[in-house]
Design a protein around this motif. Structure first.
Motif, mmCIF file in Angstrom:
data_model
loop_
_atom_site.group_PDB
_atom_site.id
_atom_site.type_symbol
_atom_site.label_atom_id
_atom_site.label_comp_id
_atom_site.label_asym_id
_atom_site.label_seq_id
_atom_site.Cartn_x
_atom_site.Cartn_y
_atom_site.Cartn_z
ATOM 1 N N ARG A 1 0.849 -1.200 0.000
ATOM 2 C CA ARG A 1 0.000 0.000 0.000
ATOM 3 C C ARG A 1 0.881 1.245 0.000
ATOM 4 O O ARG A 1 1.914 1.280 0.662
ATOM 5 C CB ARG A 1 -0.880 -0.007 1.241
ATOM 6 N N VAL A 2 0.442 2.255 -0.729
ATOM 7 C CA VAL A 2 1.049 3.581 -0.702
ATOM 8 C C VAL A 2 -0.093 4.573 -0.561
ATOM 9 O O VAL A 2 -1.093 4.477 -1.276
ATOM 10 C CB VAL A 2 1.846 3.862 -1.997
ATOM 11 N N VAL A 3 0.038 5.516 0.361
ATOM 12 C CA VAL A 3 -0.964 6.567 0.554
ATOM 13 C C VAL A 3 -0.252 7.909 0.484
ATOM 14 O O VAL A 3 0.735 8.129 1.193
ATOM 15 C CB VAL A 3 -1.682 6.430 1.915
ATOM 16 N N GLU A 4 -0.755 8.772 -0.394
ATOM 17 C CA GLU A 4 -0.163 10.100 -0.557
ATOM 18 C C GLU A 4 -1.263 11.133 -0.725
ATOM 19 O O GLU A 4 -2.298 10.841 -1.333
ATOM 20 C CB GLU A 4 0.746 10.137 -1.785
ATOM 21 N N PRO A 5 -1.039 12.354 -0.248
ATOM 22 C CA PRO A 5 -2.006 13.419 -0.516
ATOM 23 C C PRO A 5 -2.022 13.726 -2.016
ATOM 24 O O PRO A 5 -1.001 13.617 -2.688
ATOM 25 C CB PRO A 5 -1.481 14.621 0.266
ATOM 26 N N VAL A 6 -3.188 14.104 -2.511
ATOM 27 C CA VAL A 6 -3.289 14.499 -3.913
ATOM 28 C C VAL A 6 -2.518 15.798 -4.077
ATOM 29 O O VAL A 6 -2.758 16.760 -3.339
ATOM 30 C CB VAL A 6 -4.767 14.697 -4.331
ATOM 31 N N PRO A 7 -1.571 15.857 -5.025
ATOM 32 C CA PRO A 7 -0.833 17.119 -5.211
ATOM 33 C C PRO A 7 -1.746 18.222 -5.729
ATOM 34 O O PRO A 7 -2.684 17.959 -6.479
ATOM 35 C CB PRO A 7 0.252 16.764 -6.223
ATOM 36 N N ALA A 8 -1.472 19.442 -5.339
ATOM 37 C CA ALA A 8 -2.304 20.586 -5.723
ATOM 38 C C ALA A 8 -2.284 20.843 -7.227
ATOM 39 O O ALA A 8 -3.251 21.340 -7.786
ATOM 40 C CB ALA A 8 -1.855 21.839 -4.977
ATOM 41 N N LYS A 9 -1.175 20.506 -7.876
ATOM 42 C CA LYS A 9 -1.084 20.709 -9.326
ATOM 43 C C LYS A 9 -0.022 19.779 -9.891
ATOM 44 O O LYS A 9 0.736 19.156 -9.150
ATOM 45 C CB LYS A 9 -0.757 22.165 -9.653
ATOM 46 N N GLY A 10 0.030 19.708 -11.201
ATOM 47 C CA GLY A 10 1.038 18.903 -11.877
ATOM 48 C C GLY A 10 0.625 17.453 -12.039
ATOM 49 O O GLY A 10 -0.459 17.046 -11.636
ATOM 50 N N PRO A 11 1.517 16.659 -12.641
ATOM 51 C CA PRO A 11 1.221 15.243 -12.860
ATOM 52 C C PRO A 11 1.055 14.515 -11.526
ATOM 53 O O PRO A 11 1.677 14.872 -10.531
ATOM 54 C CB PRO A 11 2.439 14.723 -13.613
ATOM 55 N N VAL A 12 0.210 13.499 -11.535
ATOM 56 C CA VAL A 12 -0.027 12.715 -10.331
ATOM 57 C C VAL A 12 0.534 11.317 -10.569
ATOM 58 O O VAL A 12 0.014 10.560 -11.389
ATOM 59 C CB VAL A 12 -1.533 12.648 -9.996
ATOM 60 N N GLN A 13 1.624 11.004 -9.861
ATOM 61 C CA GLN A 13 2.266 9.705 -9.996
ATOM 62 C C GLN A 13 2.529 9.113 -8.631
ATOM 63 O O GLN A 13 2.898 9.831 -7.701
ATOM 64 C CB GLN A 13 3.578 9.812 -10.760
ATOM 65 N N LEU A 14 2.354 7.798 -8.546
ATOM 66 C CA LEU A 14 2.644 7.066 -7.322
ATOM 67 C C LEU A 14 3.527 5.881 -7.688
ATOM 68 O O LEU A 14 3.295 5.219 -8.698
ATOM 69 C CB LEU A 14 1.364 6.543 -6.678
ATOM 70 N N CYS A 15 4.513 5.622 -6.854
ATOM 71 C CA CYS A 15 5.399 4.484 -7.055
ATOM 72 C C CYS A 15 5.138 3.489 -5.935
ATOM 73 O O CYS A 15 5.015 3.875 -4.770
ATOM 74 C CB CYS A 15 6.856 4.948 -7.023
ATOM 75 N N ILE A 16 5.047 2.199 -6.303
ATOM 76 C CA ILE A 16 4.838 1.157 -5.304
ATOM 77 C C ILE A 16 5.739 -0.033 -5.630
ATOM 78 O O ILE A 16 5.853 -0.442 -6.781
ATOM 79 C CB ILE A 16 3.344 0.762 -5.204
ATOM 80 N N ARG A 17 6.390 -0.544 -4.603
ATOM 81 C CA ARG A 17 7.278 -1.692 -4.786
ATOM 82 C C ARG A 17 6.484 -2.989 -4.748
ATOM 83 O O ARG A 17 5.454 -3.093 -4.086
ATOM 84 C CB ARG A 17 8.324 -1.744 -3.670
ATOM 85 N N VAL A 18 7.003 -3.979 -5.465
ATOM 86 C CA VAL A 18 6.462 -5.338 -5.405
ATOM 87 C C VAL A 18 7.615 -6.261 -5.034
ATOM 88 O O VAL A 18 8.783 -5.921 -5.237
ATOM 89 C CB VAL A 18 5.794 -5.754 -6.736
#
Length: 170
Positions: free
Chosen positions: A76-93
């Motif tokens: 699981r990864v939890v991050e606040p939504v950024p106010a602007k710009g691209p939205v990317q999340l990285c998660i390890r497996v």
């Protein structure tokens, strides 16, 4: 490992932090990991919760406690939504292979999905109906490096309509 032992022994309740230590990407880390571009956000409020599950129907979207107590993959990864710009999340497996992902736009920050408020999407972007997609519809193949993908979020649009929004705040 200690968390897993406590979980198996019944001493640990499910919490929003389960799977986060295992799923967090680190700078300069080569993989295996998944870089997810979130598309179709309704707005820029709340948090994004990305989760990795085994790519089979029995385990896809199963309770995190059950998966961890059985030694199965859950991240699981939890991050606040950024106010602007691209939205990317990285998660390890843990290793290259097949996985199924879910991405929740938790707009009200209550750590659970509400059909009337929140958005949800899955890897491979299956068309959503009134039940969860099959794991095969949300399967992604991950190599030994960083695998890139995008997930399009779906929101309730009317009483009987649920899907991607036409206009987005990206």
């Amino acid at each position: 490992m200690i968390a897993l032992l406590l979980l198996v022994s019944g001493m640990m309740r499910s919490t929003p932090s389960l799977g986060i230590a295992e799923g967090t990407c680190r700078p300069q880390e080569s993989g295996p990991a998944i870089m997810v571009a979130a598309r179709g956000l309704k707005d820029r409020i709340g948090n994004l919760k990305l989760e990795v599950y085994p790519a089979n129907d029995k385990d896809f979207l199963a309770d995190d406690n059950v998966l961890l107590s059985q030694g199965k993959v859950f991240r699981r990864v939890v991050e606040p939504v950024p106010a602007k710009g691209p939205v990317q999340l990285c998660i390890r497996v843990p290793r290259p292979g097949s996985y199924s992902l879910s991405l929740l736009h938790d707009r009200d920050g209550n750590h659970k999905f509400s059909l009337s408020v929140d958005g949800i999407g899955f890897s491979a972007n299956p068309k959503l109906h009134w039940s969860k997609p099959k794991a095969a519809e949300a399967r992604i193949e991950v190599g030994s490096g960083i695998t890139s993908t995008q997930i399009i979020l779906n929101y309730r649009r009317s009483l009987f309509a649920f899907g991607p929004l036409g206009k987005t705040s990206e």
